[in-house]
Design a protein around this motif. Structure first.
Motif, PDB file in Angstrom:
ATOM      1  N   ASP A   1     -39.618 -30.924  23.999  1.00 31.39           N
ATOM      2  CA  ASP A   1     -40.423 -31.002  22.774  1.00 31.39           C
ATOM      3  C   ASP A   1     -40.831 -29.602  22.326  1.00 31.39           C
TER       4      ASP A   1
ATOM      5  N   ASP B   1     -38.054 -27.666  20.491  1.00 31.94           N
ATOM      6  CA  ASP B   1     -37.915 -28.042  19.085  1.00 31.94           C
ATOM      7  C   ASP B   1     -38.949 -27.326  18.225  1.00 31.94           C
ATOM      8  N   ARG B   2     -40.177 -27.251  18.720  1.00 35.06           N
ATOM      9  CA  ARG B   2     -41.250 -26.606  17.958  1.00 35.06           C
ATOM     10  C   ARG B   2     -41.007 -25.106  17.822  1.00 35.06           C
TER      11      ARG B   2
ATOM     12  N   ARG C   1     -37.988 -23.555  18.025  1.00 32.67           N
ATOM     13  CA  ARG C   1     -36.790 -23.296  17.225  1.00 32.67           C
ATOM     14  C   ARG C   1     -37.089 -23.320  15.727  1.00 32.67           C
TER      15      ARG C   1
ATOM     16  N   THR D   1     -30.090 -27.870  25.850  1.00 35.90           N
ATOM     17  CA  THR D   1     -30.931 -27.621  24.679  1.00 35.90           C
ATOM     18  C   THR D   1     -31.430 -26.182  24.583  1.00 35.90           C
TER      19      THR D   1
END
Length: 268
Positions: free
Chosen positions: A197, A200-201, A203, A228
């Motif tokens: 999680d 994602d934040r 990136r 990832t």
């Protein structure tokens, strides 16, 4: 070279379609001769970059394993200056491998930002991680280091706010170190889902490579992270191997462990 050496490393592993492997060891543990032997040996075993830990008396982010290595290194009298001297010698031994100093801000501040950044440039340091320096207070450090083409690499955790992530990424270069857990360093059985999680934040705020650390301890973890992230960082699991190894077998056992993490087989 500095920042360019880190960029070239990530470009190389991306071309090879594999995650990068970054290893951490505490300078001066179990002694400085061991550090000088280990770094080139671990690079030969598959490490793509090396974080050289500067021992500190109050390592707030560290679990018991790295704390013990810092304590033993300090007992040997290891100083920040010794770590810089060692890096300068290691730079000649591993000319293409990123060397990143990792430590706490107090010794850096006491050294002085300008002389410290100059000394790091002379020693061939490629990047710096100041573990306990918030991004909001890092501007003076970032200014001195980026002027000398040395990356300042922030640490971001699952608890980092969107604002702090944005601020840290704005001043970062080299790569972003994403902490997989809320807590201290230490090998764990599995990689926390919270780290994905966080990726994602992060990136959403940077195009820099992302590395995941805290809790990575085997090849399966490295492969999982590599789906990832751009690299995995292994520290406590390697230090534990070192703590458990007789001095005369230290380099061999550590090299075999890193080869396993990298998914390669060393020759007999």
């Amino acid at each position: 070279m500095g920042e360019a050496r880190i960029r070239q490393m990530f470009e190389a592993v991306r071309e090879q379609k594999r995650p990068g492997l970054i290893v951490f060891l505490t300078a001066g543990f179990p002694d400085m001769d061991a550090t000088m032997e280990l770094v080139p040996a671990l690079v030969a075993a598959g490490a793509d970059a090396v974080e050289i830990g500067v021992p500190f008396s109050d390592p707030l982010a560290e679990g018991p394993v790295i704390q013990e290595s810092s304590f033993l290194s300090l007992q040997n009298g290891t100083s920040l200056e010794h770590c810089l001297d060692a890096t300068a010698v290691l730079r000649e031994k591993v000319p293409d491998t990123p060397l990143v100093l990792m430590g706490y801000y107090n010794p850096i501040y006491n050294y002085g930002l300008v002389p410290f950044s100059e000394r790091c440039a002379e020693a061939g340091v490629d990047g710096l991680i100041a573990v306990d320096l918030p991004g909001f207070e890092a501007a003076p450090l970032v200014s001195e280091f980026q002027a000398r083409d040395i990356s300042v690499i922030p640490l971001l955790a699952p608890t980092s706010t969107d604002e702090s992530i944005k601020h840290a990424c704005a001043g970062a270069s080299g790569f972003i170190y994403c902490i997989s857990v809320t807590g201290v360093t230490g090998a764990r059985d599995q990689v926390s889902a919270r780290s994905f999680d966080l990726l994602d934040r992060v990136r959403a705020n940077t195009g820099l490579p992302l590395a995941v650390g805290f809790g990575i301890s085997n090849r399966g973890h490295v492969e999982e992270v590599g789906k990832t992230a751009d690299a995995a960082v292994v520290g406590s699991a390697l230090i534990r191997v070192m703590l458990e190894s007789p001095r005369n077998e230290l380099v061999e056992r550590a090299s075999q462990f890193v080869a396993g993490l990298a998914g390669v087989t060393l020759p007999d």
